[in-house]
Design a protein around this motif. Sequence first.
Motif, short mmCIF file in Angstrom:
data_model
loop_
_atom_site.label_atom_id
_atom_site.label_comp_id
_atom_site.label_asym_id
_atom_site.label_seq_id
_atom_site.Cartn_x
_atom_site.Cartn_y
_atom_site.Cartn_z
N TYR A 97 32.86 34.62 47.51
CA TYR A 97 32.06 35.47 46.63
C TYR A 97 31.28 34.75 45.52
N LEU A 171 47.15 48.83 32.12
CA LEU A 171 45.85 48.15 31.81
C LEU A 171 45.45 47.29 32.98
N PHE A 172 46.34 46.63 33.64
CA PHE A 172 45.83 45.76 34.69
C PHE A 172 45.12 46.38 35.82
N THR A 174 44.17 49.46 35.62
CA THR A 174 42.79 50.00 35.12
C THR A 174 41.54 49.17 35.51
N ALA A 175 41.67 48.01 35.02
CA ALA A 175 40.81 46.84 35.04
C ALA A 175 40.66 46.42 36.71
N PHE A 178 38.29 48.55 38.87
CA PHE A 178 36.69 48.46 38.65
C PHE A 178 36.56 47.47 40.08
N VAL A 179 37.21 46.54 39.97
CA VAL A 179 37.01 45.27 40.87
C VAL A 179 37.04 45.63 42.31
N TYR A 182 34.40 47.89 43.49
CA TYR A 182 33.18 47.21 43.74
C TYR A 182 33.38 46.22 44.99
N LEU A 186 31.50 45.60 49.50
CA LEU A 186 30.68 44.44 49.77
C LEU A 186 30.80 44.35 51.33
#
Lengths: 210, 587
Positions: A97, A171-172, A174-175, A178-179, A182, A186
């Motif tokens: 990665y 919060l974790f 939510t973050a 995004f990852v 994404y 790939l």
Amino acid sequence: MKKIYLHPLPIRIWHWINAISFIVLIITGLQIRYRELMGLMKFREAVDIHNFFGFVLIFNFFIWLVYYIVTGKIKIYIPPLNLKKFVVGGLRQARYYGYGILMGEQNPHHSTPDNKFNPMQQMAYLAIMMLLIPLQLGSGLLLWDAKRFADWINLAGGIKIVDTVHVFLFLFFTAFIFVHVYLATLGHTAMAHIKAMFTGYEELEEEHSH
Amino acid sequence: MSEESAEKISGKGTLGLVIFGPILGLLYVCLLPLIALMTLMLALPELASAKKTDILENSSACMSCHSSQEFTKTFRNKEKMSVFVNAKDFKSSVHRFLSCSDCHMNISLESHPGSAAAYESKDAFAVKAALACRNCHSDAQLKAKPNHGFIANKTNAPPCTSCHGAHTVKRISEWKPALSSNNQYCLTCHSQKISKKQKNGEMLSLSIDPSMLAASVHNKHNCSDCHTEYSKTSHPVKQFDSNRQHSVAVSAACNKCHADKYKAVSESIHYKLIGEGNLKAPVCTDCHGFHAVGPKSTYETMSGVPCKKCHDDIFKIYSKSVHGVAKAKGQHNAPLCSSCHFAHDVKVSAMTEKVKGACLGCHKDAEAKHTKWLPNASLHLSAISCAACHSPGSGKGIYLKLYDQETGKAFTEEQMVKILGTTGEGLSQKIDPHGDGIESDELWRLVSRMNEKGTNAKVTFIGKMDVSNVSEAHQLSYKKNAVKECENCHSQGSDFFKNVTVAVVKADGRLIRHKAKSEVLGSMFSLLTLKQFYVLGSTRLKGLDWLGIVMVFGGMAVPIAHITLRILTSPIREAKRMNGARKEGKR
């Protein structure tokens, strides 16, 4: 083009219920916590929706757990006992990665129904499914009726502690979303993995015979 | 035989007349002046005394006017007084031997009637006129009677005439048979306008309105039932430091019959305050009066409730409340002061628990009704006082109290003082060292100190939401005016969270308040000090908000950075692909 049946139907249903619930819980969670910054809905509505999808998620978690245990597929989450192999695999995946993918190298991991996750995924999802999700569901349940679960809350150290755990995980996640989204792009094409999560079939890039 | 007898008698009568006639005549002539003289002598003293008693004769000049009921005298204050003297009454009085001028010494016919304006009032005249009594009745003679003890040398003593009358003066011994009871005996003086001076100069009225006493619940009692040291033969003269001290002392008498109430009072906040030397805290007589003690119902009406004498500001607020209005309309089950605060063991309703008990005592279905629309109703009811929502327009605030997690009970000031080995003042100093509002680290220091010193005290602050001002807790309104919107509390801008108080409860229920800064609710220290108190959205950790921003942006940054790298490195991959294709081509 070779196709491989990677995601059985129950898992696909589970995944998309999870996805919708997460999005709704994140939005209503933000609305509950940041009332003075957001005005999407009334506090009461936000709480009611949040509670509803919270229970959906709890129910969904057990669907996942029962399915994987009953079918024995739970082992795809369990890292190999061989630590060296696991660490090396993990490092190789990380290198891919961080470097390989940029250099046009092949993904060192090839998903199969029996070995779906690369070592990094294995590590992340094991922690998420076995620790973080239960923690999030549990803390949410305690907060849902703090009076009924007063003893559990006391055991956890107090309602503010429970809330802090719940919010930190929120919060974790939510973050993480995004990852996660994404990384889902790939595949050998941007939509390959995403399509697979609908159809169940992952298309495999033609292997070049050397 | 009858004829013979008659003859004999006739014969004798003639002889007697002849013999005794001259003797009797002589006697009559000689003795008559003697008899007259003797009669005169016997009558003489009578004449002498008749001369003295006959006021009409002796004071005829006075009575020529004063026997008429027409004449009156007007004083400077426009008071009028009849100057009529009832001669008949005077003649039956103990002073019947005196003449007018014996008492009214300064009156001479040349100057009388003078100007009535010489006296300000009827009372002033009576005081002056009664000085005449002291010409004959010495101080020593007065002091010999216990009832007179307070009169001698007292400038404010009532004039003699106010008890004994002016012209109808009788011996007290002659009055007694006319008095129906002991009370009447006492009231002879105590129905008069009499008063006494305490050591601090305060005047204490000793007058009792007999009609009020008759109307009181104590109307069957003798005065001496309460005033045990007083009787017809004993009347000790007492002087107290102040009227207040007198009230405290006489209230002890109530204990004789009302021991249960007396004991209840001893557990009240009022009693506690008295013990601390508070001069305003009420004793029995402050609420019930001295002699006009009414039945219980007297004190359970809007007009008769004694609490308002001191707590008038709160009573005014109450009387406008839903409860006060209902009570005024005659709804008997509407609560009055004592319904929540109790009548004798008066309690401070120190925020939430006790008051809530009082509310729920009548509104038994309150929790069920709240559950219908309010999520987590029971949790809400345990953390929020009724008044916080049901007193519209009231100020709001958070009250943080230190609790023992083991027992679930709030520490009292006394317990905290003991644990920390300090004094009440020292505790205040420890809670707010700089006196500028408590900060989060100061709160934490207090918690850790308590945990260190306490044997196994697991202490934490718990917040309760309430009105910011005690009076406002009484302005409870109709249901339709109550707060219903969640946003009122579940928003960081809510009034509740701007007004934070650290409250320490004394054992008697009183609150000692220390202002705290609102940052204590959201500081990272609150994870240690306020772990049992959280209001969704409103008391959130500031630090967690910042962490959230970092995490979410971090989550977004990963794909953005990776995509950027992929774009930047795309020529390398392109070159490699071309290279690979070329190799493929060569094959």
